[in-house]
Scaffold this motif. Structure first.
Motif, PDB file in Angstrom:
ATOM      1  N   VAL A  78      17.774  49.730  76.424  1.00 30.36           N
ATOM      2  CA  VAL A  78      17.606  48.890  77.241  1.00 30.36           C
ATOM      3  C   VAL A  78      16.521  48.993  78.000  1.00 30.36           C
ATOM      4  CG1 VAL A  78      18.666  46.804  78.611  1.00 30.36           C
ATOM      5  CG2 VAL A  78      19.909  47.331  76.587  1.00 30.36           C
ATOM      6  N   LYS A  79      15.829  49.839  79.011  1.00 26.32           N
ATOM      7  CA  LYS A  79      14.559  49.982  79.551  1.00 26.32           C
ATOM      8  C   LYS A  79      13.441  50.219  78.828  1.00 26.32           C
ATOM      9  CE  LYS A  79      17.044  51.430  83.617  1.00 26.32           C
ATOM     10  NZ  LYS A  79      17.085  52.915  84.719  1.00 26.32           N
ATOM     11  N   LYS A  80      14.309  51.172  77.112  1.00 22.95           N
ATOM     12  CA  LYS A  80      13.396  51.352  76.685  1.00 22.95           C
ATOM     13  C   LYS A  80      12.433  50.425  76.126  1.00 22.95           C
ATOM     14  CE  LYS A  80      11.423  55.306  73.201  1.00 22.95           C
ATOM     15  NZ  LYS A  80      11.668  56.350  72.647  1.00 22.95           N
ATOM     16  N   TYR A  81      13.830  49.811  74.828  1.00 20.63           N
ATOM     17  CA  TYR A  81      13.507  48.142  74.322  1.00 20.63           C
ATOM     18  C   TYR A  81      12.931  47.524  74.355  1.00 20.63           C
ATOM     19  CZ  TYR A  81      13.892  52.078  70.859  1.00 20.63           C
ATOM     20  OH  TYR A  81      13.588  53.075  69.904  1.00 20.63           O
ATOM     21  N   ALA A  82      13.513  47.024  75.563  1.00 20.03           N
ATOM     22  CA  ALA A  82      13.541  45.370  76.292  1.00 20.03           C
ATOM     23  C   ALA A  82      14.135  44.586  75.722  1.00 20.03           C
ATOM     24  CB  ALA A  82      12.046  44.890  76.700  1.00 20.03           C
ATOM     25  N   PRO A  83      14.838  44.691  75.084  1.00 23.22           N
ATOM     26  CA  PRO A  83      15.244  43.338  74.731  1.00 23.22           C
ATOM     27  C   PRO A  83      16.165  41.974  75.273  1.00 23.22           C
ATOM     28  CG  PRO A  83      17.461  45.184  75.046  1.00 23.22           C
ATOM     29  CD  PRO A  83      16.389  45.645  75.512  1.00 23.22           C
ATOM     30  N   GLU A  84      15.927  41.052  75.059  1.00 24.87           N
ATOM     31  CA  GLU A  84      16.227  39.609  76.014  1.00 24.87           C
ATOM     32  C   GLU A  84      17.676  39.868  76.524  1.00 24.87           C
ATOM     33  OE1 GLU A  84      13.617  35.576  75.245  1.00 24.87           O
ATOM     34  OE2 GLU A  84      12.968  37.367  73.296  1.00 24.87           O
ATOM     35  N   MET A  85      18.526  40.174  75.126  1.00 27.23           N
ATOM     36  CA  MET A  85      19.846  40.003  75.324  1.00 27.23           C
ATOM     37  C   MET A  85      20.004  41.163  75.358  1.00 27.23           C
ATOM     38  SD  MET A  85      20.737  35.734  75.095  1.00 27.23           S
ATOM     39  CE  MET A  85      20.333  35.360  73.544  1.00 27.23           C
ATOM     40  N   VAL A  86      21.260  41.249  75.368  1.00 29.32           N
ATOM     41  CA  VAL A  86      22.601  42.431  74.608  1.00 29.32           C
ATOM     42  C   VAL A  86      24.186  41.698  74.192  1.00 29.32           C
ATOM     43  CG1 VAL A  86      24.230  44.651  75.080  1.00 29.32           C
ATOM     44  CG2 VAL A  86      21.625  43.682  75.982  1.00 29.32           C
ATOM     45  N   PHE A  87      24.418  42.148  73.858  1.00 32.99           N
ATOM     46  CA  PHE A  87      25.523  41.716  72.790  1.00 32.99           C
ATOM     47  C   PHE A  87      26.873  43.075  72.436  1.00 32.99           C
ATOM     48  CE2 PHE A  87      24.135  37.379  70.651  1.00 32.99           C
ATOM     49  CZ  PHE A  87      23.422  37.279  71.843  1.00 32.99           C
ATOM     50  N   VAL A  88      27.854  42.371  72.795  1.00 31.47           N
ATOM     51  CA  VAL A  88      28.949  43.165  73.700  1.00 31.47           C
ATOM     52  C   VAL A  88      30.358  42.691  72.452  1.00 31.47           C
ATOM     53  CG1 VAL A  88      29.781  44.758  74.326  1.00 31.47           C
ATOM     54  CG2 VAL A  88      27.811  44.913  74.983  1.00 31.47           C
ATOM     55  N   GLY A  89      30.920  42.937  71.905  1.00 28.27           N
ATOM     56  CA  GLY A  89      32.036  42.208  71.223  1.00 28.27           C
ATOM     57  C   GLY A  89      33.251  42.245  72.650  1.00 28.27           C
ATOM     58  N   ALA A  90      34.554  41.250  73.126  1.00 31.67           N
ATOM     59  CA  ALA A  90      35.050  41.519  74.023  1.00 31.67           C
ATOM     60  C   ALA A  90      36.275  42.063  73.763  1.00 31.67           C
ATOM     61  CB  ALA A  90      35.646  39.625  73.999  1.00 31.67           C
ATOM     62  N   THR A  91      36.451  43.154  73.500  1.00 36.19           N
ATOM     63  CA  THR A  91      37.499  44.305  73.133  1.00 36.19           C
ATOM     64  C   THR A  91      37.733  44.809  74.327  1.00 36.19           C
ATOM     65  OG1 THR A  91      36.363  46.853  72.465  1.00 36.19           O
ATOM     66  CG2 THR A  91      36.620  44.485  70.680  1.00 36.19           C
ATOM     67  N   PRO A  92      38.792  45.276  74.619  1.00 36.10           N
ATOM     68  CA  PRO A  92      38.667  46.631  74.914  1.00 36.10           C
ATOM     69  C   PRO A  92      37.264  47.817  75.535  1.00 36.10           C
ATOM     70  CG  PRO A  92      40.974  46.138  74.003  1.00 36.10           C
ATOM     71  CD  PRO A  92      39.792  45.822  73.711  1.00 36.10           C
ATOM     72  N   VAL A  93      37.250  48.140  74.299  1.00 37.27           N
ATOM     73  CA  VAL A  93      35.693  48.812  75.330  1.00 37.27           C
ATOM     74  C   VAL A  93      34.519  47.820  75.260  1.00 37.27           C
ATOM     75  CG1 VAL A  93      34.333  50.216  73.799  1.00 37.27           C
ATOM     76  CG2 VAL A  93      36.683  50.448  73.474  1.00 37.27           C
ATOM     77  N   GLY A  94      34.370  47.129  74.290  1.00 34.84           N
ATOM     78  CA  GLY A  94      33.135  45.974  74.931  1.00 34.84           C
ATOM     79  C   GLY A  94      33.177  46.016  76.467  1.00 34.84           C
ATOM     80  N   LYS A  95      34.122  44.841  76.805  1.00 28.86           N
ATOM     81  CA  LYS A  95      34.551  44.392  78.594  1.00 28.86           C
ATOM     82  C   LYS A  95      34.271  45.312  79.412  1.00 28.86           C
ATOM     83  CE  LYS A  95      37.914  40.878  77.210  1.00 28.86           C
ATOM     84  NZ  LYS A  95      39.890  40.790  77.358  1.00 28.86           N
ATOM     85  N   ASP A  96      34.800  46.901  79.322  1.00 35.24           N
ATOM     86  CA  ASP A  96      34.567  47.678  79.660  1.00 35.24           C
ATOM     87  C   ASP A  96      33.084  48.539  80.076  1.00 35.24           C
ATOM     88  OD1 ASP A  96      34.394  50.560  81.338  1.00 35.24           O
ATOM     89  OD2 ASP A  96      35.830  51.365  80.556  1.00 35.24           O
ATOM     90  N   LEU A  97      32.859  48.496  78.486  1.00 30.76           N
ATOM     91  CA  LEU A  97      31.400  48.912  78.862  1.00 30.76           C
ATOM     92  C   LEU A  97      30.069  48.215  78.220  1.00 30.76           C
ATOM     93  CD1 LEU A  97      29.720  51.406  75.975  1.00 30.76           C
ATOM     94  CD2 LEU A  97      28.558  48.590  75.966  1.00 30.76           C
ATOM     95  N   GLY A  98      29.808  46.615  78.992  1.00 34.51           N
ATOM     96  CA  GLY A  98      29.262  45.160  79.016  1.00 34.51           C
ATOM     97  C   GLY A  98      29.819  45.037  80.786  1.00 34.51           C
ATOM     98  N   ALA A  99      29.880  44.758  81.394  1.00 33.36           N
ATOM     99  CA  ALA A  99      30.053  45.409  82.170  1.00 33.36           C
ATOM    100  C   ALA A  99      29.345  46.264  83.749  1.00 33.36           C
ATOM    101  CB  ALA A  99      31.822  44.927  83.753  1.00 33.36           C
ATOM    102  N   ARG A 100      29.602  47.278  82.628  1.00 35.83           N
ATOM    103  CA  ARG A 100      28.923  48.633  83.477  1.00 35.83           C
ATOM    104  C   ARG A 100      27.965  48.660  83.137  1.00 35.83           C
ATOM    105  NH1 ARG A 100      31.492  53.851  84.323  1.00 35.83           N
ATOM    106  NH2 ARG A 100      34.512  53.040  83.672  1.00 35.83           N
ATOM    107  N   VAL A 101      27.187  47.908  82.021  1.00 36.48           N
ATOM    108  CA  VAL A 101      25.497  47.221  81.494  1.00 36.48           C
ATOM    109  C   VAL A 101      24.728  46.555  82.640  1.00 36.48           C
ATOM    110  CG1 VAL A 101      24.072  46.818  79.489  1.00 36.48           C
ATOM    111  CG2 VAL A 101      25.829  49.237  78.880  1.00 36.48           C
ATOM    112  N   ALA A 102      25.764  45.465  83.045  1.00 29.25           N
ATOM    113  CA  ALA A 102      25.662  44.224  83.360  1.00 29.25           C
ATOM    114  C   ALA A 102      25.312  45.438  85.074  1.00 29.25           C
ATOM    115  CB  ALA A 102      26.114  43.926  83.287  1.00 29.25           C
ATOM    116  N   ALA A 103      26.159  45.811  84.948  1.00 31.71           N
ATOM    117  CA  ALA A 103      26.047  46.287  86.340  1.00 31.71           C
ATOM    118  C   ALA A 103      25.074  47.501  87.212  1.00 31.71           C
ATOM    119  CB  ALA A 103      27.396  47.282  87.248  1.00 31.71           C
ATOM    120  N   LYS A 104      24.038  48.072  86.028  1.00 31.31           N
ATOM    121  CA  LYS A 104      23.862  49.001  86.072  1.00 31.31           C
ATOM    122  C   LYS A 104      22.196  48.686  86.135  1.00 31.31           C
ATOM    123  CE  LYS A 104      26.361  53.196  84.664  1.00 31.31           C
ATOM    124  NZ  LYS A 104      25.992  54.331  85.920  1.00 31.31           N
ATOM    125  N   LEU A 105      21.937  47.419  85.253  1.00 34.40           N
ATOM    126  CA  LEU A 105      20.510  46.378  85.582  1.00 34.40           C
ATOM    127  C   LEU A 105      20.333  45.804  85.876  1.00 34.40           C
ATOM    128  CD1 LEU A 105      20.573  46.810  81.282  1.00 34.40           C
ATOM    129  CD2 LEU A 105      19.588  47.725  81.975  1.00 34.40           C
TER     130      LEU A 105
END
Length: 317
Positions: A78-105
């Motif tokens: 995300v830092k390199k390619y600078a998208p305006e939005m990041v989409f993740v599926g609301a699976t157990p994996v996606g919910k875990d990963l998406g929250a981590r990504v948002a917190a780090k960014l």
């Protein structure tokens, strides 16, 4: 379109994209001029992502799934390619990963998104609150991480295998991981894949007993489907928790959902609204589930199940 670039984390299992990952590509295409798929640890899945709608794809090698590592990889991309939005599926994996990504960014994060629209130059995300009893519209300033419920957007009916797209292999160095996966053990219950099922036959308290619930299993088997259940059925021990459908279980979006003896509590309905066709059987003609069903059968679900099983057997004979 008001969005130039959406980055989509395409979740994979056994080297292949899962439905939720491919659905996110459809979601991204509905709002963005350019869709970039991110595939981690399954480079061969990048071509599939492009065939299902991505304009290009980024692959990163990784050993197995580690939420902390995958989140760190997505953050660097995300830092390199600078998208305006990041989409993740609301699976157990996606919910875990998406929250981590948002917190780090330090980015805005909207979870369990069921709708996206553009208004006054901004994107509005609709998400359920309080167990699905109300809907909330959310706008976010800056980069947005949207964790989108499965079934809201359908994956492309047919992949375009002739579609051309650039696949870029990136290397991301990850250091100081707090967790390391040393072994993975798959339980039998984990093989229940409600999210990917095209046909689900689900039973609720109205089925009456564990013996009657065997009819739900029989119909599911005859139709080549998967067995689902409500929380009361799980708590009674008629079937394992892996089969639970609803807000506190699995969010599903099959082509056919048959609800047997399920009244339709808000928590359950919120988990099945992505279904293409719903058949509901309940003795209460005022059952809430009838409000969202395509076919409503008022009567004893055990009797109805027996008739349906008999008719399916006749058709298959």
């Amino acid at each position: 379109m008001g969005c130039k670039n959406v980055m989509v984390y395409v979740e994979t299992a056994e080297g292949k994209p899962v439905n939720a990952g491919l659905e996110m590509l459809t979601a991204a295409k509905s709002v963005a001029e350019k869709v970039t798929a991110v595939v981690i640890g399954a480079a061969d899945a990048a071509a599939t992502a492009i065939a299902y709608g991505a304009d290009d794809a980024i692959t990163v090698e990784a050993d197995g799934f580690n939420a902390e590592a995958h989140a760190a990889i997505v953050v660097e991309l995300v830092k390199k390619y600078a998208p305006e939005m990041v989409f993740v599926g609301a699976t157990p994996v996606g919910k875990d990963l998406g929250a981590r990504v948002a917190a780090k960014l330090k980015a805005g994060c909207v979870t369990d998104v069921i709708g996206i629209k553009e208004a006054d130059g901004k994107f509005v995300f609709t998400a359920p609150l309080y167990g699905g009893t109300i809907y909330s519209d959310v706008t976010v300033e800056g980069t947005v991480v949207a964790i989108i419920r499965g079934g809201v957007f359908k994956k492309a009916e047919e992949p375009d295998m002739a579609k051309q797209g650039t696949i870029t292999a990136e290397t991301v160095e990850i250091a100081d991981l707090r967790a390391k996966i040393v072994n993975s053990v798959q339980e039998i219950s984990e093989s229940v894949n409600l999210e990917e099922a095209e046909i689900i036959v689900a039973g609720g308290r109205g089925v009456g007993s564990a013996e009657n619930y065997e009819l739900v299993k029989e119909l599911a088997a005859l139709l080549g489907g998967v067995v689902g259940a409500t929380r009361p059925v799980i708590e009674e021990g008629w079937v394992s928790r892996a089969h639970q459908v609803g807000q506190s279980g699995k969010i599903v979006a099959p082509k056919l959902y048959i609800a047997c003896g399920i009244s339709g509590a808000a928590q359950h309905i919120s988990g099945i609204t992505g279904s293409d066709y719903i058949v509901a059987i309940n003795k209460d003609e005022d059952a809430p589930i009838f409000e969202i069903s395509n076919i409503a059968i008022v009567g004893n679900c055990v009797d109805a199940l027996k008739i349906m099983i008999e008719e399916v057997k006749k058709m298959q004979a």
